[in-house]
Design a protein around this motif. Structure first.
Motif, PDB file in Angstrom:
ATOM      1  N   GLN A  22     -90.543  -6.777  11.862  1.00 63.37           N
ATOM      2  CA  GLN A  22     -90.592  -5.359  11.945  1.00 63.37           C
ATOM      3  C   GLN A  22     -92.004  -4.846  12.148  1.00 63.37           C
TER       4      GLN A  22
ATOM      5  N   LEU B  83     -96.385   0.637  11.239  1.00 62.86           N
ATOM      6  CA  LEU B  83     -96.790   1.944  11.954  1.00 62.86           C
ATOM      7  C   LEU B  83     -98.013   2.314  11.574  1.00 62.86           C
TER       8      LEU B  83
ATOM      9  N   VAL C 170     -95.643   1.723   6.237  1.00 55.89           N
ATOM     10  CA  VAL C 170     -94.653   2.392   7.014  1.00 55.89           C
ATOM     11  C   VAL C 170     -94.281   1.172   8.125  1.00 55.89           C
TER      12      VAL C 170
ATOM     13  N   MET D 192     -91.382  -0.285  11.312  1.00 57.59           N
ATOM     14  CA  MET D 192     -90.153   0.131  11.693  1.00 57.59           C
ATOM     15  C   MET D 192     -89.414  -1.036  12.249  1.00 57.59           C
ATOM     16  N   ASP D 193     -87.865  -1.309  12.095  1.00 51.52           N
ATOM     17  CA  ASP D 193     -87.134  -2.287  12.688  1.00 51.52           C
ATOM     18  C   ASP D 193     -87.083  -1.860  14.312  1.00 51.52           C
TER      19      ASP D 193
ATOM     20  N   TYR E 283     -84.736   1.202  14.988  1.00 51.72           N
ATOM     21  CA  TYR E 283     -85.789   2.127  14.960  1.00 51.72           C
ATOM     22  C   TYR E 283     -85.712   2.755  13.633  1.00 51.72           C
ATOM     23  N   GLU E 284     -85.055   2.152  12.564  1.00 54.51           N
ATOM     24  CA  GLU E 284     -85.133   2.590  11.040  1.00 54.51           C
ATOM     25  C   GLU E 284     -86.642   2.364  10.550  1.00 54.51           C
ATOM     26  N   GLN E 285     -87.059   3.077   9.902  1.00 55.33           N
ATOM     27  CA  GLN E 285     -88.249   2.834   9.097  1.00 55.33           C
ATOM     28  C   GLN E 285     -88.171   2.731   7.600  1.00 55.33           C
TER      29      GLN E 285
ATOM     30  N   GLU F 278     -90.489   2.077   3.917  1.00 59.24           N
ATOM     31  CA  GLU F 278     -91.855   2.045   3.280  1.00 59.24           C
ATOM     32  C   GLU F 278     -92.140   1.128   2.256  1.00 59.24           C
TER      33      GLU F 278
END
Length: 187
Positions: free
Chosen positions: A72, A75, A83, A85-86, A90-92, A94
């Motif tokens: 991942q 960000l 944070v 992101m995949d 595009y899934e985020q 924490e």
């Protein structure tokens, strides 16, 4: 999940034990002169970081768990949370910044790290083994100082203090080993 015997535990195995998820950090196989053989295992809790020393006899059964690894992209950091992101979905998500410990300064914007999941729960973050950093401050290069195994202190652009060889000066880029937190090579 497969059950394994207590004497099959190796460092790096993830075990389900006492209602928690534990990583085997150190394993020492002991064969006393009297009594049966056992494995002395140092375990680390993946959720809260507690450590535990446990003895497992060869006839003890332990649940071995496999974690899912996903690459991942990092960000940003907000309020002590990282944070990620995949890249595929595009899934985020924490993750608590304390999970990285003293490796946290080496996490750079846009860097791809491996996040380990147990189901939907993110348990661990593994940084790339080597990261490029720039030297901000160090002593000047001295002629003739080429003795083997001599090092000098330096401060990196991320604020981390490490020891570097004497021939490297300020504003040079180096490669740092993130697991050992030490100089690896010139960039």
């Amino acid at each position: 999940m497969p059950k394994i015997n207590g004497n099959e535990i190796k460092p790096g195995f993830i075990l389900e034990h006492d209602g928690g998820l534990w990583a085997a950090v150190k394993v020492n196989h002991v064969k006393p002169g009297k009594g049966g053989a056992f494995a002395q295992v140092e375990l680390k809790n993946l959720r809260d970081g507690r450590k535990l020393n446990e003895r497992f006899r060869s006839e003890d059964k332990v649940e071995r768990t496999e974690l899912e690894n996903k690459d991942q992209q990092f960000l940003y950091e907000t309020d002590g949370r990282l944070v990620f992101m995949d890249a595929a979905t595009y899934e985020q998500i924490e993750i608590d910044a304390e999970l990285l410990g003293d490796r946290r300064p080496f996490l750079q914007d846009g860097m791809t790290a491996t996040v380990q999941y147990f189901g939907d729960e993110a348990l661990n973050v593994t940084l790339p083994q080597k990261v490029k950093c720039r030297i901000v401050e160090t002593e000047p290069v001295q002629k003739g100082q080429t003795a083997a195994n001599s090092f000098k202190p330096a401060i990196l652009d991320n604020g981390v203090r490490i020891m570097i060889p004497p021939f490297i000066g300020p504003d040079e880029e180096i490669i740092v080993h993130t697991e050992l937190l030490e100089y690896s090579e010139r960039a």
